[in-house]
Design a protein around this motif. Structure first.
Motif, PDB file in Angstrom:
ATOM      1  N   ALA A   1       0.952  -1.162  -0.132  1.00 26.31           N
ATOM      2  CA  ALA A   1       0.149  -0.298  -0.006  1.00 26.31           C
ATOM      3  C   ALA A   1       0.294   1.402   0.171  1.00 26.31           C
ATOM      4  N   ALA A   2       0.518   2.209  -0.689  1.00 26.33           N
ATOM      5  CA  ALA A   2       0.783   3.547  -0.500  1.00 26.33           C
ATOM      6  C   ALA A   2       2.296   3.519  -0.902  1.00 26.33           C
ATOM      7  N   PRO A   3       3.240   3.111  -1.685  1.00 34.51           N
ATOM      8  CA  PRO A   3       4.830   3.267  -2.143  1.00 34.51           C
ATOM      9  C   PRO A   3       5.079   4.495  -1.922  1.00 34.51           C
ATOM     10  N   ASP A   4       4.655   5.296  -2.019  1.00 32.10           N
ATOM     11  CA  ASP A   4       6.170   6.552  -1.812  1.00 32.10           C
ATOM     12  C   ASP A   4       4.852   7.380  -0.071  1.00 32.10           C
ATOM     13  N   SER A   5       4.595   7.405   0.182  1.00 26.44           N
ATOM     14  CA  SER A   5       4.081   7.854   1.271  1.00 26.44           C
ATOM     15  C   SER A   5       4.963   7.279   2.724  1.00 26.44           C
ATOM     16  N   LEU A   6       5.605   8.327   2.838  1.00 29.81           N
ATOM     17  CA  LEU A   6       5.928   7.647   4.741  1.00 29.81           C
ATOM     18  C   LEU A   6       5.821   8.778   5.795  1.00 29.81           C
ATOM     19  N   ASN A   7       6.103   8.014   7.252  1.00 26.55           N
ATOM     20  CA  ASN A   7       4.926   8.660   8.345  1.00 26.55           C
ATOM     21  C   ASN A   7       6.479   9.177   8.857  1.00 26.55           C
ATOM     22  N   ILE A   8       5.534  10.803   7.995  1.00 25.02           N
ATOM     23  CA  ILE A   8       6.223  11.602   8.929  1.00 25.02           C
ATOM     24  C   ILE A   8       5.738  12.863  10.312  1.00 25.02           C
ATOM     25  N   LEU A   9       4.644  12.014  11.040  1.00 23.98           N
ATOM     26  CA  LEU A   9       3.456  12.681  11.957  1.00 23.98           C
ATOM     27  C   LEU A   9       4.088  12.817  12.227  1.00 23.98           C
ATOM     28  N   PRO A  10       5.197  12.489  13.657  1.00 22.84           N
ATOM     29  CA  PRO A  10       6.967  13.868  14.346  1.00 22.84           C
ATOM     30  C   PRO A  10       6.955  15.490  13.558  1.00 22.84           C
ATOM     31  N   ALA A  11       7.182  15.095  12.030  1.00 16.53           N
ATOM     32  CA  ALA A  11       7.435  16.238  11.443  1.00 16.53           C
ATOM     33  C   ALA A  11       5.775  17.042  11.526  1.00 16.53           C
ATOM     34  N   LEU A  12       4.979  16.653  11.116  1.00 16.86           N
ATOM     35  CA  LEU A  12       3.762  17.288  10.758  1.00 16.86           C
ATOM     36  C   LEU A  12       2.930  17.496  12.021  1.00 16.86           C
ATOM     37  N   LEU A  13       4.212  17.166  13.595  1.00 15.92           N
ATOM     38  CA  LEU A  13       2.930  17.227  14.594  1.00 15.92           C
ATOM     39  C   LEU A  13       3.547  18.863  14.920  1.00 15.92           C
ATOM     40  N   GLY A  14       5.193  18.554  14.806  1.00 16.84           N
ATOM     41  CA  GLY A  14       6.163  20.115  15.222  1.00 16.84           C
ATOM     42  C   GLY A  14       6.926  19.621  16.349  1.00 16.84           C
ATOM     43  N   GLU A  15       7.210  18.099  16.228  1.00 17.68           N
ATOM     44  CA  GLU A  15       7.954  16.954  17.061  1.00 17.68           C
ATOM     45  C   GLU A  15       9.188  17.030  16.763  1.00 17.68           C
ATOM     46  N   SER A  16       9.708  17.285  15.391  1.00 16.66           N
ATOM     47  CA  SER A  16      10.508  16.256  14.871  1.00 16.66           C
ATOM     48  C   SER A  16      11.144  18.267  13.567  1.00 16.66           C
ATOM     49  N   LYS A  17      11.759  18.434  13.306  1.00 23.47           N
ATOM     50  CA  LYS A  17      12.395  19.331  12.658  1.00 23.47           C
ATOM     51  C   LYS A  17      12.617  18.957  11.145  1.00 23.47           C
ATOM     52  N   THR A  18      12.434  17.582  11.372  1.00 26.27           N
ATOM     53  CA  THR A  18      13.181  17.104   9.840  1.00 26.27           C
ATOM     54  C   THR A  18      11.243  16.008   9.868  1.00 26.27           C
ATOM     55  N   GLY A  19      11.488  16.119   7.931  1.00 29.12           N
ATOM     56  CA  GLY A  19      11.149  15.874   8.006  1.00 29.12           C
ATOM     57  C   GLY A  19      10.888  14.567   7.255  1.00 29.12           C
ATOM     58  N   ARG A  20      10.488  14.402   5.059  1.00 32.96           N
ATOM     59  CA  ARG A  20      11.926  13.374   4.277  1.00 32.96           C
ATOM     60  C   ARG A  20      12.750  13.946   4.120  1.00 32.96           C
TER      61      ARG A  20
END
Ligand code: NG6
Ligand code: CA
Length: 512
Positions: free
Chosen positions: A409-428
């Motif tokens: 499923a969803a081959p190009d979808s990465l779990n970047i929840l921490p970035a979306l929630l501002g808990e991490s400064k880095t996403g992809r």
């Protein structure tokens, strides 16, 4: 990635259990947040005042940005609508699939029923799911009969409810579809649609320009509906035809009603506005209000729609428990086919600023879009420079909702929840941007693959960024993509070319 997905989902599920146990002993169990995704059409990074626009003010979006996280390096998957929406709902880059370019209004549904989609994952997690507004992913199995049940469509790929502009505002049929049916259709006046030969004897923009209230600048000279000529021919369905001036109000009312009806359960609403796409025909409340012609007026109208959604969440006491996102499907365009004064009244406003290009372009203006996330209960307000892509909603929200995704499923979808929630400064760590060519972003670096296309789209006056030679830009020092470093940095160019090739040849993204 699969491992990472399962681990994260598992940990979140554990956390959720702990929360439930803890809160059950105190008060009511913790509920999953509602998710509201407001998706503008062709709204540029520089079109909103929280991103620096000064000639136009977008107070409602600015307020959400002040209460949430404003992203400066967020991307739609592509520089046009259909591929961006396809990628966002499936978590698969559209360039992996044929037939995912800008669709005509009579195209078949391009997402196969049964696939894992953003709504299907959330539905599985117990959400009630709805889409209101622009669809543009096809309906039915081809040559759909608009007078019968229209399927498959959103309801077959994970949505519980839909109220649709089937393709775009400038494409026939100019009617709304609610669930499986055209709304307000008189059975004695059936609809027929053609994207080839003219049908019927209704006036067209080409033959009857004297009937037009908005004139095309390029294309858009076929059937006239509401004084505006469109792409494609239609006849019949007169009682069901939309009135462009009312469209923003009609769909906002439907979105608000969906929220009201489902306030007691976790819901996912994908609210895809027509603004700021052409034809830009604002309601009288907004007409002339921006001083920038209809394009500015429909930006104000879009902002007001955002305000209405925020207001209903406040009124129902749902704001704290709702993850609200405002973003756009691709970069901006000024003249996209109608003589609507957008060019003449633009002044010094730069819709994609500070980025180069816009809709259709390989330059950053093609995919770098406004992106605001608000969730008062969870998010600390601020600005994030994390690299994020709308394809990531699927894996990230799956994790948020405690769902594990199948391997395929969803081959190009990465779990970047921490970035979306501002808990991490880095996403992809990278993203592929799609226009005519593909580009690869890695940190501050951007590689645009060699491409033979024109450098400028004559009709829209968009710098497309096509070049038969490879291009390499360092965006932290040259955000405007003016200095091509490919010759100076052959090794980096070759490495990025190699990674893009591997991503293209492989069947999924990997990495952070
Ligand atoms: C183009 C249209 C443009 C717009 C675009 C799709 C012409 C000349 N131009 O082909 O007006 O409709 O398609 O925009 O017809 S999108 O935002 O839905 O991708
Ligand atoms: Ca668009």
């Amino acid at each position: 990635m699969r491992r990472q997905r399962m681990l994260v989902a598992g940990v979140l599920a554990m956390c959720a259990c702990v929360h439930v146990l803890a809160s059950e002993t105190q008060s009511a169990p913790m509920r999953k947040p509602n998710i509201v995704l407001i998706y503008a059409d062709d709204l540029g990074y520089g079109d909103v005042s929280c991103n620096g626009a000064t000639q136009i003010k977008t107070p409602h979006i600015d307020r959400l940005a002040a209460q949430g996280l404003r992203f400066t390096d967020a991307h739609a998957a592509a520089a046009t609508c259909t591929p961006s929406r396809y990628a966002m709902l499936t978590g698969e880059y559209a360039w992996r699939r044929k037939g995912t370019g800008i669709l005509p209004g009579n195209a078949a549904l391009i997402i196969e029923p049964g696939r894992t989609t953003l709504p299907s994952v959330l539905k599985k997690a117990g959400y009630t799911t709805g889409v209101v507004g622009k669809w543009h992913l096809g309906l039915g199995r081809g040559n759909v009969d608009w007078n019968k049940a229209i399927e498959p469509g959103p309801l077959e790929i994970g949505f519980d409810y839909c109220f649709l502009i089937p393709a775009t505002g400038d494409r026939v049929p100019c009617v709304y579809v609610e669930n499986h049916h055209v709304i307000g259709l008189d059975p004695d006046d059936p609809i027929e649609v053609s994207y080839g030969k003219p049908i019927g004897d209704e006036p067209t923009g080409k033959a009857n320009p004297e009937l037009l209230k908005v004139h095309p600048s390029h294309g858009h000279d076929q059937t006239i509906v509401n004084g505006i000529s469109r792409i494609g021919y239609m006849r019949g369905g007169k009682a069901a035809r939309w009135v462009d001036e009312d469209m923003a109000d009609v769909i906002t009312r439907k979105a608000v009603a969906f929220i009201e009806q489902h306030k007691a359960e976790p819901f996912f609403l994908y609210f895809a506005t027509h603004d700021t796409h052409v034809p830009r025909v604002p309601h009288a409340r907004f007409a002339g209000k921006s001083g920038m012609g209809p394009r500015g007026d429909v930006i104000l109208q879009f902002d007001a729609c955002v305000g209405e959604i925020a207001k209903v969440l406040d009124r129902l006491g749902l704001a704290d428990d709702t993850l609200l996102i405002v973003t756009s499907d691709n970069g901006p365009v000024v003249d996209d086919g109608y003589k609507d004064d957008a060019v003449a009244k633009l002044g010094s406003h730069a819709p994609a600023a500070p980025w180069r290009g816009g809709k259709y372009s390989n330059f950053e203006g093609g995919t770098r879009v406004p992106f605001v996330v608000r969730w008062p209960k969870r998010l600390t307000p601020g600005v994030s420079e994390a690299l994020v892509c709308q394809t990531d909603f699927l894996a990230s929200f799956a994790a948020l909702a405690g769902q594990t995704l199948d391997v395929a499923a969803a081959p190009d979808s990465l779990n970047i929840l921490p970035a979306l929630l501002g808990e991490s400064k880095t996403g992809r760590d990278h993203v592929v941007e799609q226009a005519r060519a593909l580009s690869l972003r890695e940190g501050p670096w951007k590689y645009i693959e060699p491409n033979e296309g024109p450098k400028l789209q004559r009709q829209t006056n968009t710098e497309l960024g096509n070049d038969p030679d490879p291009q390499l830009y360092h965006l932290s020092v040259d955000g405007g993509e003016t200095k091509n470093l490919a010759t100076e940095q052959p090794e980096r160019t070759a490495e990025m070319e190699k990674r893009l090739k591997a991503l293209r040849a492989g069947d999924r993204s990997s990495g952070g």
